[in-house]
Structures are given as C-alpha cells and as structure tokens.
Design a protein around this motif. Structure first.
Motif, PDB file in Angstrom:
ATOM      1  N   ARG A 101      86.431  54.240  43.162  1.00 38.10           N
ATOM      2  CA  ARG A 101      87.576  55.042  43.596  1.00 38.10           C
ATOM      3  C   ARG A 101      87.850  56.181  42.627  1.00 38.10           C
ATOM      4  NH1 ARG A 101      90.732  49.846  45.981  1.00 38.10           N
ATOM      5  NH2 ARG A 101      90.139  50.170  48.152  1.00 38.10           N
ATOM      6  N   ALA A 102      87.632  55.948  41.334  1.00 35.48           N
ATOM      7  CA  ALA A 102      87.830  57.017  40.360  1.00 35.48           C
ATOM      8  C   ALA A 102      86.876  58.171  40.605  1.00 35.48           C
ATOM      9  CB  ALA A 102      87.644  56.476  38.943  1.00 35.48           C
ATOM     10  N   TYR A 103      85.680  57.858  41.094  1.00 33.91           N
ATOM     11  CA  TYR A 103      84.678  58.881  41.360  1.00 33.91           C
ATOM     12  C   TYR A 103      84.742  59.435  42.773  1.00 33.91           C
ATOM     13  CZ  TYR A 103      82.125  58.621  36.986  1.00 33.91           C
ATOM     14  OH  TYR A 103      81.763  58.730  35.665  1.00 33.91           O
ATOM     15  N   GLY A 104      85.556  58.841  43.616  1.00 34.01           N
ATOM     16  CA  GLY A 104      85.584  59.277  45.008  1.00 34.01           C
ATOM     17  C   GLY A 104      84.448  58.687  45.816  1.00 34.01           C
ATOM     18  N   MET A 105      83.770  57.685  45.266  1.00 31.96           N
ATOM     19  CA  MET A 105      82.706  57.010  45.999  1.00 31.96           C
ATOM     20  C   MET A 105      83.275  56.170  47.140  1.00 31.96           C
ATOM     21  SD  MET A 105      80.502  55.505  42.829  1.00 31.96           S
ATOM     22  CE  MET A 105      79.588  56.517  41.671  1.00 31.96           C
ATOM     23  N   ILE A 106      84.507  55.727  46.959  1.00 31.68           N
ATOM     24  CA  ILE A 106      85.167  54.849  47.924  1.00 31.68           C
ATOM     25  C   ILE A 106      86.534  55.433  48.243  1.00 31.68           C
ATOM     26  CG2 ILE A 106      86.017  52.515  48.359  1.00 31.68           C
ATOM     27  CD1 ILE A 106      84.079  51.562  46.177  1.00 31.68           C
ATOM     28  N   ASP A 107      86.876  55.526  49.497  1.00 28.59           N
ATOM     29  CA  ASP A 107      88.177  56.032  49.892  1.00 28.59           C
ATOM     30  C   ASP A 107      89.270  55.102  49.375  1.00 28.59           C
ATOM     31  OD1 ASP A 107      89.656  57.992  51.839  1.00 28.59           O
ATOM     32  OD2 ASP A 107      90.505  55.999  52.195  1.00 28.59           O
ATOM     33  N   ALA A 108      90.378  55.695  48.988  1.00 26.40           N
ATOM     34  CA  ALA A 108      91.466  54.911  48.388  1.00 26.40           C
ATOM     35  C   ALA A 108      91.981  53.817  49.308  1.00 26.40           C
ATOM     36  CB  ALA A 108      92.614  55.841  47.999  1.00 26.40           C
ATOM     37  N   THR A 109      91.822  53.973  50.624  1.00 28.01           N
ATOM     38  CA  THR A 109      92.312  52.972  51.571  1.00 28.01           C
ATOM     39  C   THR A 109      91.231  52.001  52.025  1.00 28.01           C
ATOM     40  OG1 THR A 109      91.863  54.425  53.451  1.00 28.01           O
ATOM     41  CG2 THR A 109      94.037  54.606  52.420  1.00 28.01           C
ATOM     42  N   SER A 110      90.000  52.192  51.557  1.00 28.89           N
ATOM     43  CA  SER A 110      88.898  51.356  52.015  1.00 28.89           C
ATOM     44  C   SER A 110      88.960  49.966  51.382  1.00 28.89           C
ATOM     45  CB  SER A 110      87.558  52.020  51.662  1.00 28.89           C
ATOM     46  OG  SER A 110      86.481  51.177  52.007  1.00 28.89           O
ATOM     47  N   GLN A 111      88.584  48.975  52.168  1.00 33.30           N
ATOM     48  CA  GLN A 111      88.547  47.599  51.672  1.00 33.30           C
ATOM     49  C   GLN A 111      87.146  47.194  51.219  1.00 33.30           C
ATOM     50  OE1 GLN A 111      91.405  45.747  51.286  1.00 33.30           O
ATOM     51  NE2 GLN A 111      92.257  47.748  51.811  1.00 33.30           N
ATOM     52  N   ASP A 112      86.154  48.047  51.464  1.00 30.30           N
ATOM     53  CA  ASP A 112      84.798  47.750  51.017  1.00 30.30           C
ATOM     54  C   ASP A 112      84.071  49.064  50.779  1.00 30.30           C
ATOM     55  OD1 ASP A 112      83.502  48.715  53.471  1.00 30.30           O
ATOM     56  OD2 ASP A 112      84.350  46.921  54.392  1.00 30.30           O
ATOM     57  N   SER A 113      82.809  48.975  50.391  1.00 34.43           N
ATOM     58  CA  SER A 113      82.032  50.177  50.068  1.00 34.43           C
ATOM     59  C   SER A 113      80.907  50.401  51.067  1.00 34.43           C
ATOM     60  CB  SER A 113      81.445  50.048  48.656  1.00 34.43           C
ATOM     61  OG  SER A 113      80.515  48.983  48.622  1.00 34.43           O
ATOM     62  N   ALA A 114      81.027  49.876  52.272  1.00 29.44           N
ATOM     63  CA  ALA A 114      79.927  49.912  53.237  1.00 29.44           C
ATOM     64  C   ALA A 114      79.501  51.324  53.613  1.00 29.44           C
ATOM     65  CB  ALA A 114      80.320  49.140  54.495  1.00 29.44           C
ATOM     66  N   ALA A 115      80.387  52.306  53.468  1.00 32.22           N
ATOM     67  CA  ALA A 115      80.047  53.664  53.903  1.00 32.22           C
ATOM     68  C   ALA A 115      79.652  54.575  52.748  1.00 32.22           C
ATOM     69  CB  ALA A 115      81.221  54.281  54.648  1.00 32.22           C
ATOM     70  N   VAL A 116      79.359  53.987  51.584  1.00 32.61           N
ATOM     71  CA  VAL A 116      79.161  54.796  50.386  1.00 32.61           C
ATOM     72  C   VAL A 116      77.724  54.721  49.876  1.00 32.61           C
ATOM     73  CG1 VAL A 116      79.838  55.078  47.975  1.00 32.61           C
ATOM     74  CG2 VAL A 116      81.558  54.545  49.688  1.00 32.61           C
ATOM     75  N   ARG A 117      77.095  55.898  49.714  1.00 27.91           N
ATOM     76  CA  ARG A 117      75.798  55.997  49.040  1.00 27.91           C
ATOM     77  C   ARG A 117      75.843  57.329  48.286  1.00 27.91           C
ATOM     78  NH1 ARG A 117      71.626  52.912  50.133  1.00 27.91           N
ATOM     79  NH2 ARG A 117      72.322  52.421  52.244  1.00 27.91           N
ATOM     80  N   ALA A 118      76.459  57.313  47.095  1.00 25.40           N
ATOM     81  CA  ALA A 118      76.760  58.538  46.356  1.00 25.40           C
ATOM     82  C   ALA A 118      75.879  58.669  45.117  1.00 25.40           C
ATOM     83  CB  ALA A 118      78.226  58.555  45.946  1.00 25.40           C
ATOM     84  N   THR A 119      75.551  59.924  44.782  1.00 23.70           N
ATOM     85  CA  THR A 119      74.772  60.224  43.581  1.00 23.70           C
ATOM     86  C   THR A 119      75.466  61.327  42.805  1.00 23.70           C
ATOM     87  OG1 THR A 119      72.719  59.734  44.780  1.00 23.70           O
ATOM     88  CG2 THR A 119      72.507  60.885  42.678  1.00 23.70           C
ATOM     89  N   TYR A 120      75.670  61.098  41.505  1.00 21.66           N
ATOM     90  CA  TYR A 120      76.264  62.096  40.621  1.00 21.66           C
ATOM     91  C   TYR A 120      75.272  62.393  39.509  1.00 21.66           C
ATOM     92  CZ  TYR A 120      80.614  60.972  42.962  1.00 21.66           C
ATOM     93  OH  TYR A 120      81.572  60.782  43.930  1.00 21.66           O
ATOM     94  N   ILE A 121      74.956  63.668  39.325  1.00 19.53           N
ATOM     95  CA  ILE A 121      74.104  64.079  38.208  1.00 19.53           C
ATOM     96  C   ILE A 121      75.023  64.672  37.153  1.00 19.53           C
ATOM     97  CG2 ILE A 121      72.197  65.535  37.451  1.00 19.53           C
ATOM     98  CD1 ILE A 121      71.081  65.385  40.278  1.00 19.53           C
ATOM     99  N   ILE A 122      74.994  64.064  35.972  1.00 23.29           N
ATOM    100  CA  ILE A 122      75.934  64.375  34.894  1.00 23.29           C
ATOM    101  C   ILE A 122      75.158  64.923  33.705  1.00 23.29           C
ATOM    102  CG2 ILE A 122      77.682  63.391  33.359  1.00 23.29           C
ATOM    103  CD1 ILE A 122      78.048  61.166  35.518  1.00 23.29           C
ATOM    104  N   ASP A 123      75.632  66.034  33.128  1.00 22.05           N
ATOM    105  CA  ASP A 123      74.884  66.662  32.041  1.00 22.05           C
ATOM    106  C   ASP A 123      75.182  65.987  30.697  1.00 22.05           C
ATOM    107  OD1 ASP A 123      77.227  67.723  30.905  1.00 22.05           O
ATOM    108  OD2 ASP A 123      76.890  69.750  31.665  1.00 22.05           O
ATOM    109  N   PRO A 124      74.508  66.388  29.626  1.00 23.96           N
ATOM    110  CA  PRO A 124      74.700  65.720  28.329  1.00 23.96           C
ATOM    111  C   PRO A 124      76.111  65.817  27.757  1.00 23.96           C
ATOM    112  CG  PRO A 124      72.603  66.881  28.347  1.00 23.96           C
ATOM    113  CD  PRO A 124      73.342  67.304  29.589  1.00 23.96           C
ATOM    114  N   ASP A 125      76.910  66.762  28.257  1.00 24.30           N
ATOM    115  CA  ASP A 125      78.288  66.894  27.810  1.00 24.30           C
ATOM    116  C   ASP A 125      79.261  66.098  28.674  1.00 24.30           C
ATOM    117  OD1 ASP A 125      77.660  68.668  25.685  1.00 24.30           O
ATOM    118  OD2 ASP A 125      77.541  70.331  27.107  1.00 24.30           O
ATOM    119  N   GLY A 126      78.734  65.336  29.643  1.00 20.53           N
ATOM    120  CA  GLY A 126      79.592  64.522  30.493  1.00 20.53           C
ATOM    121  C   GLY A 126      80.204  65.275  31.652  1.00 20.53           C
ATOM    122  N   ILE A 127      79.610  66.412  32.039  1.00 27.19           N
ATOM    123  CA  ILE A 127      80.123  67.229  33.133  1.00 27.19           C
ATOM    124  C   ILE A 127      79.287  66.993  34.393  1.00 27.19           C
ATOM    125  CG2 ILE A 127      80.637  69.570  33.918  1.00 27.19           C
ATOM    126  CD1 ILE A 127      82.347  68.562  31.560  1.00 27.19           C
TER     127      ILE A 127
END
Length: 208
Positions: free
Chosen positions: A113-139
């Motif tokens: 939920r912090a990453y927005g991978m899961i909707d705040a109202t969702s009871q499970d993660s069935a609809a989520v397949r997310a990828t975040y590429i983060i640089d060496p500075d954490g961005i």
C-alpha cells in the motif's frame, strides 16, 4: 513484523522510494540496504501460482545479467515467509532453478500500500503485478504495472535498467526498441526543434 513508512499517495517517477524493514527469504532487510546499487523491486500476486512461477524462474536465470549492471533483485507478496520458503524449495526441486534473490513477506499489505501496489481498499493483492526500478540514491526511475493475468518480460526489465543507466546524465536518449550497444539519440535543443524541420531527430550519439 513488518514496519514501513507511510506514503501520502502512490509514488511516482522521481519520488523517493518508501523505506521499509521486513523479513525475507534471505533474512531481515531494509530497502535502505540497497543504497549505492540499482534495484528492481517487484511484487507478485501470490506464491505457487503459474505466472509468478515463470517470472521468478526467468528472473533467477537472468540474475547474472542484472549483476553485470550492478542491479539487485527484490521480490514481494502478501504471502508469509514460510510460504515463500516453501515455494522457493519447490521451484528448485521441480525446475532445478535456485532463487538467489530475497522475497519479502507483506502479510499486512503495508509495503504494497505504501508503494501503491495495492489499492487502499483492497482486501488482497490479486490484481497486482508491479515493478519499480530504483536508482542508487533511492529514487524511483521507472514503474510498470500489469494485471495478474499478464506476465512481465524480464528482457524488457533488463533493457529498461540499462537504458536508465545510460541516460541518467541527461546527455542522451534511447530511441524506440533501443538495445545495449546501439546508438543513442542526442537531446534536441529548442533552436533545433523550431519549425517543421525534423533534422534534429536524426542526430545520434555513438554507443559508449
């Protein structure tokens, strides 16, 4: 126990990746442990599912290619650590592939939920397949989200990491379908872009 900082909204490109501390198949870890390296942080709907299994096998097989880019891999789902460990053992037993990267547990869905991978109202993660590429500075430099029915392309994730690294200084761009080793596009100046002349589009920079 998983602890995470709250994000006021789903994160976007250029945002600092929310830090968290959680248990994983490789022990307790924090996102901050990856500072100084690129990171592909990806969620999957559930362990022991067909699409996710193919993805994890593909990521594991290509880990040497990510290592060459000094890029770590980190998986996450709402399943428990015990489920993750059982799944990893099953993959190795059935397919002969060892999963060398950590998989984080997120039973409270706090990280998702912090990453927005899961909707705040969702009871499970069935609809989520997310990828975040983060640089060496954490961005966060790239975000890709698919429905649970569509598997990711590990080749495309690798290509994106390489492209982000090569264009990080803003001095060059990658054209459609760019692959490592190919030429880059030069960023156009405002003067060159004035009028209808597309000559600026043909300005290329040789691969490093």
């Amino acid at each position: 126990m998983t602890e995470t900082t709250d994000a006021p909204r789903p994160i976007g490109l250029g945002d600092a990746a929310p830090n968290f501390t959680a248990r994983s198949t490789k022990g307790q870890l924090a996102l901050g442990d990856y500072r100084g390296r690129w990171l592909v942080f990806f969620s999957h709907p559930a362990d022991f599912t067909p699409v996710c299994t193919t993805e994890f096998i593909a990521f594991a097989k290509r880990q040497p290619d990510f290592d060459k880019l000094e890029c770590s891999l980190l998986g996450l789902s709402v399943d428990s650590l015990y489920s993750h460990l059982a799944w990893v053992r099953a993959i190795e037993a059935h397919f002969g592939v060892a999963i060398g990267f950590p998989i984080v547990e997120d039973p409270s869905m706090a990280v998702g939920r912090a990453y927005g991978m899961i909707d705040a109202t969702s009871q499970d993660s069935a609809a989520v397949r997310a990828t975040y590429i983060i640089d060496p500075d954490g961005i966060v430099r790239a975000i890709n989200i698919y429905p649970h029915t569509v598997g990711r392309s590990v080749d495309e994730v690798l290509r994106t990491v390489a492209a982000l690294q090569q264009t990080a200084d803003g001095k060059r761009l990658t054209p459609e379908g760019w692959q490592p080793g190919e030429a880059f596009l030069a960023p156009p100046s405002e003067q060159l872009m004035e009028g209808d002349d597309l000559g600026w589009f043909c300005r290329t920079i040789d691969a490093a």
